[in-house]
Scaffold this active site. Structure first.
Site, PDB file in Angstrom:
ATOM      1  N   GLY A  20      64.580  22.386 -45.230  1.00  0.00           N
ATOM      2  CA  GLY A  20      65.232  22.785 -46.482  1.00  0.00           C
ATOM      3  C   GLY A  20      66.383  21.867 -46.861  1.00  0.00           C
ATOM      4  O   GLY A  20      67.452  22.321 -47.273  1.00  0.00           O
ATOM      5  N   ASN A  25      65.075  20.904 -54.968  1.00  0.00           N
ATOM      6  CA  ASN A  25      63.632  20.851 -54.731  1.00  0.00           C
ATOM      7  C   ASN A  25      63.239  22.274 -54.307  1.00  0.00           C
ATOM      8  O   ASN A  25      63.492  22.701 -53.179  1.00  0.00           O
ATOM      9  CB  ASN A  25      63.378  19.811 -53.627  1.00  0.00           C
ATOM     10  N   ALA A  27      60.465  23.984 -53.768  1.00  0.00           N
ATOM     11  CA  ALA A  27      59.494  24.247 -52.692  1.00  0.00           C
ATOM     12  C   ALA A  27      60.149  24.063 -51.332  1.00  0.00           C
ATOM     13  O   ALA A  27      60.012  24.906 -50.433  1.00  0.00           O
ATOM     14  CB  ALA A  27      58.290  23.323 -52.843  1.00  0.00           C
ATOM     15  N   ASN A 101      58.855   7.287 -53.422  1.00  0.00           N
ATOM     16  CA  ASN A 101      60.303   7.070 -53.380  1.00  0.00           C
ATOM     17  C   ASN A 101      60.691   5.838 -52.556  1.00  0.00           C
ATOM     18  O   ASN A 101      61.868   5.614 -52.289  1.00  0.00           O
ATOM     19  CB  ASN A 101      61.014   8.295 -52.803  1.00  0.00           C
ATOM     20  N   ARG A 129      67.509  11.355 -46.742  1.00  0.00           N
ATOM     21  CA  ARG A 129      66.701  10.267 -47.288  1.00  0.00           C
ATOM     22  C   ARG A 129      67.487   8.958 -47.377  1.00  0.00           C
ATOM     23  O   ARG A 129      66.898   7.889 -47.514  1.00  0.00           O
ATOM     24  CB  ARG A 129      66.155  10.673 -48.671  1.00  0.00           C
ATOM     25  N   GLU A 162      65.791   6.426 -56.836  1.00  0.00           N
ATOM     26  CA  GLU A 162      64.726   7.126 -56.110  1.00  0.00           C
ATOM     27  C   GLU A 162      63.368   6.452 -56.293  1.00  0.00           C
ATOM     28  O   GLU A 162      62.319   7.058 -56.080  1.00  0.00           O
ATOM     29  CB  GLU A 162      64.691   8.604 -56.529  1.00  0.00           C
ATOM     30  N   HIS A 230      62.434  14.822 -59.703  1.00  0.00           N
ATOM     31  CA  HIS A 230      62.005  13.465 -60.067  1.00  0.00           C
ATOM     32  C   HIS A 230      61.160  13.563 -61.331  1.00  0.00           C
ATOM     33  O   HIS A 230      60.451  14.562 -61.529  1.00  0.00           O
ATOM     34  CB  HIS A 230      61.121  12.835 -58.974  1.00  0.00           C
ATOM     35  N   CYS A 347      53.482  11.932 -55.048  1.00  0.00           N
ATOM     36  CA  CYS A 347      54.664  11.604 -54.225  1.00  0.00           C
ATOM     37  C   CYS A 347      54.256  10.811 -53.000  1.00  0.00           C
ATOM     38  O   CYS A 347      55.044  10.018 -52.479  1.00  0.00           O
ATOM     39  CB  CYS A 347      55.344  12.860 -53.703  1.00  0.00           C
TER      40      CYS A 347
HETATM   41  O1  SUG Z   1      63.007  14.062 -51.818  1.00  0.00           O
HETATM   42  N1  SUG Z   1      61.335  16.538 -49.998  1.00  0.00           N
HETATM   43  C1  SUG Z   1      61.263  15.355 -50.833  1.00  0.00           C
HETATM   44  C2  SUG Z   1      60.057  15.409 -51.746  1.00  0.00           C
HETATM   45  C3  SUG Z   1      59.861  14.108 -52.479  1.00  0.00           C
HETATM   46  C4  SUG Z   1      58.807  14.181 -53.522  1.00  0.00           C
HETATM   47  N2  SUG Z   1      58.638  12.935 -54.131  1.00  0.00           N
HETATM   48  C5  SUG Z   1      58.365  12.707 -55.430  1.00  0.00           C
HETATM   49  N3  SUG Z   1      58.439  13.645 -56.335  1.00  0.00           N
HETATM   50  N4  SUG Z   1      58.048  11.507 -55.773  1.00  0.00           N
HETATM   51  C6  SUG Z   1      62.543  15.200 -51.648  1.00  0.00           C
HETATM   52  O2  SUG Z   1      63.072  16.211 -52.142  1.00  0.00           O
HETATM   53  C7  SUG Z   1      62.215  17.886 -48.159  1.00  0.00           C
HETATM   54  C8  SUG Z   1      62.490  17.681 -46.682  1.00  0.00           C
HETATM   55  C9  SUG Z   1      63.097  18.859 -46.000  1.00  0.00           C
HETATM   56  O3  SUG Z   1      63.752  19.641 -46.664  1.00  0.00           O
HETATM   57  O4  SUG Z   1      62.937  18.996 -44.778  1.00  0.00           O
HETATM   58  C10 SUG Z   1      62.164  16.604 -48.949  1.00  0.00           C
HETATM   59  O5  SUG Z   1      62.873  15.659 -48.624  1.00  0.00           O
END
Ligand code: SUG
Length: 418
Positions: A20, A25, A27, A101, A129, A162, A230, A347
């Site tokens: 998380g 984000n 999800a 990314n 990241r 990104e 994004h 992604c």
């Molecule tokens: O950066 N999720 C990534 C998902 C990236 C999706 N990429 C694009 N839309 N191009 C982010 O939010 C979640 C990892 C965690 O919470 O453990 C994460 O980094």
């Protein structure tokens, strides 16, 4: 020399877990603390690549990063054993799987020196990241060492970048000069805007793009506030088609008019909010599909199964395909493990338009090489990871060993200590 679109998919790493970590984000936040399935996740990614190859597309890979990132922990004067729980989770993330990314890519027909330019993304908004780019850069420098490419280091702080997730290219054909669209964010309600306009502008200059064929466009605040962290969560482009949600951009009328001036052949397929709400578009990842041109010349949309399971989305798609729209074919893939962290089919891939003969062959795959990669995943990737396990030294050893086995199999051992 033939210029084609190559999709470089990030292989989902053995430390894939749900910590998380990405505020904004939805999800990833919702699934925080859940049990992940790294082996199944990576095999889902392999199956997606196989499906793309079966469609006649050229496929490449990027490799999982060393996790935990000991060098990064050392720069914070700690270790995996001693780090605070949030720092430990940030050092363990498998987030480099989301190759969209990794970098922004400007193909050779668009640039003044006729080279394909790549700028590694600094990803500085999210701590987990922000430490990806050195290893990504090392991989890009290997994969694209040929003089046909120019690989740039990251845009400096504090300008968040990104990568291709906020970049679209429209063109009449891949080998013709295209129009490049850089989408930045200013505000996102309670959530951060991750792409700074000055980062986009710097990349335009680094890549030697023609200002007449370059647009900088603001993402709408409501899209970011609804969870579109994004642009590729609310819009995707391929060839002369822009497929977008009505609420993706801050000023869509001006953007569409500018795009039509720069590329008169453009076809804009806009999904109205009245048919598919922003919330449904984001939870289903309708626009995080791969919009691809098949060898037949037709366009296909490679969608996550969540799009099929969302009634408003699926009925819009059925209507579009039954009508005269440019998307002629729908392909559904299961990337649920990645989706639960907010990463859909688009992604997971970095698009590079180039001659495949100029890329390092170790980063290109066919079915036979995917068989070998799948065998390593089956043998060494952990089956499950529960959040509390990420501090377990036995798990760490298993994760590190799994990556080394993969690099040995692929002949990329020079990346082991990156
Ligand atoms: O950066 N999720 C990534 C998902 C990236 C999706 N990429 C694009 N839309 N191009 C982010 O939010 C979640 C990892 C965690 O919470 O453990 C994460 O980094």
């Amino acid at each position: 020399m033939s210029i084609v679109e190559i999709n470089f998919d990030g292989i989902i790493g053995p430390s894939h877990n749900y910590a998380g970590l990405s505020f904004g984000n939805l999800a990833a936040t919702k699934n925080r603390g859940g049990i992940s399935h790294p082996r199944a996740a990576a095999l889902q990614g392999i199956a997606k690549m196989r499906a793309n190859i079966a469609l006649g597309l050229t496929q490449g890979i990027l490799l999982p990063h060393a996790r935990p990132n000991h060098g990064w922990l050392e720069s914070l004067a700690t270790t995996h054993a001693d780090a605070a729980p949030h720092t430990r989770a940030q050092a363990m993330s498998a987030s480099s799987m989301w190759a969209a990314n990794a970098a922004t890519v400007s193909p050779a027909p668009d640039t003044a020196d006729g080279r394909c330019h790549l700028t590694v993304a600094n990803l500085l908004t999210m701590p987990h990241r922000s430490h990806e780019w050195p290893e990504t850069l090392a991989q890009l420098r290997l994969a694209f060492a040929n003089p046909a490419f120019a690989v740039h280091g990251p845009v400096p702080t504090p300008f968040g970048d990104e990568g291709a997730a906020n970049h679209m290219r429209l063109c009449v054909s891949h080998d013709a000069p295209g129009v490049e669209v850089f989408v930045y964010g200013i505000a996102g309600g309670p959530f951060p805007a991750r792409q700074h306009p000055d980062a986009s502008a710097a990349i335009v200059r680094h890549h030697l793009l023609d200002p007449a064929r370059t647009l900088l466009v603001q993402q709408s605040e409501e899209a970011i506030a609804a969870g579109a962290f994004h642009n590729d969560v609310v819009a995707v482009a391929n060839g002369r088609v822009l497929f977008t949600h009505e609420q993706a951009f801050a000023d869509r009328e001006t953007f569409y008019a500018d795009l039509r001036t720069a590329l008169p052949e453009v076809e804009i397929v806009e999904v109205p909010a009245a048919k598919v709400s922003l919330a449904d578009a984001i939870s289903s990842y309708l626009f995080n599909a791969q919009l691809v041109t098949l060898p037949s010349g037709e366009m296909a949309l490679i969608l996550p199964s969540e799009a099929r399971d969302t009634p408003s989305v699926w009925s819009w798609l059925q209507e579009h395909v039954a009508g005269n729209g440019p998307i002629r074919r729908l392909e559904v893939v299961d990337v649920r493990e990645s989706m639960a962290n907010g990463g859909g089919p688009a992604c997971l891939r970095l698009r590079v338009v180039a001659d495949p003969a100029t890329a390092d062959p170790r980063f290109l795959v066919d079915d036979t090489k995917l068989d070998a990669i799948a065998a390593v995943i089956e043998a060494y990737w952990p089956e499950v990871i529960a959040q509390e396990e990420i501090s377990d030294p036995a798990l760490v050893e298993k994760i590190e060993n799994a990556r080394i086995k993969l690099l040995e199999t692929l002949g990329t051992v020079e990346l082991i200590d990156r």
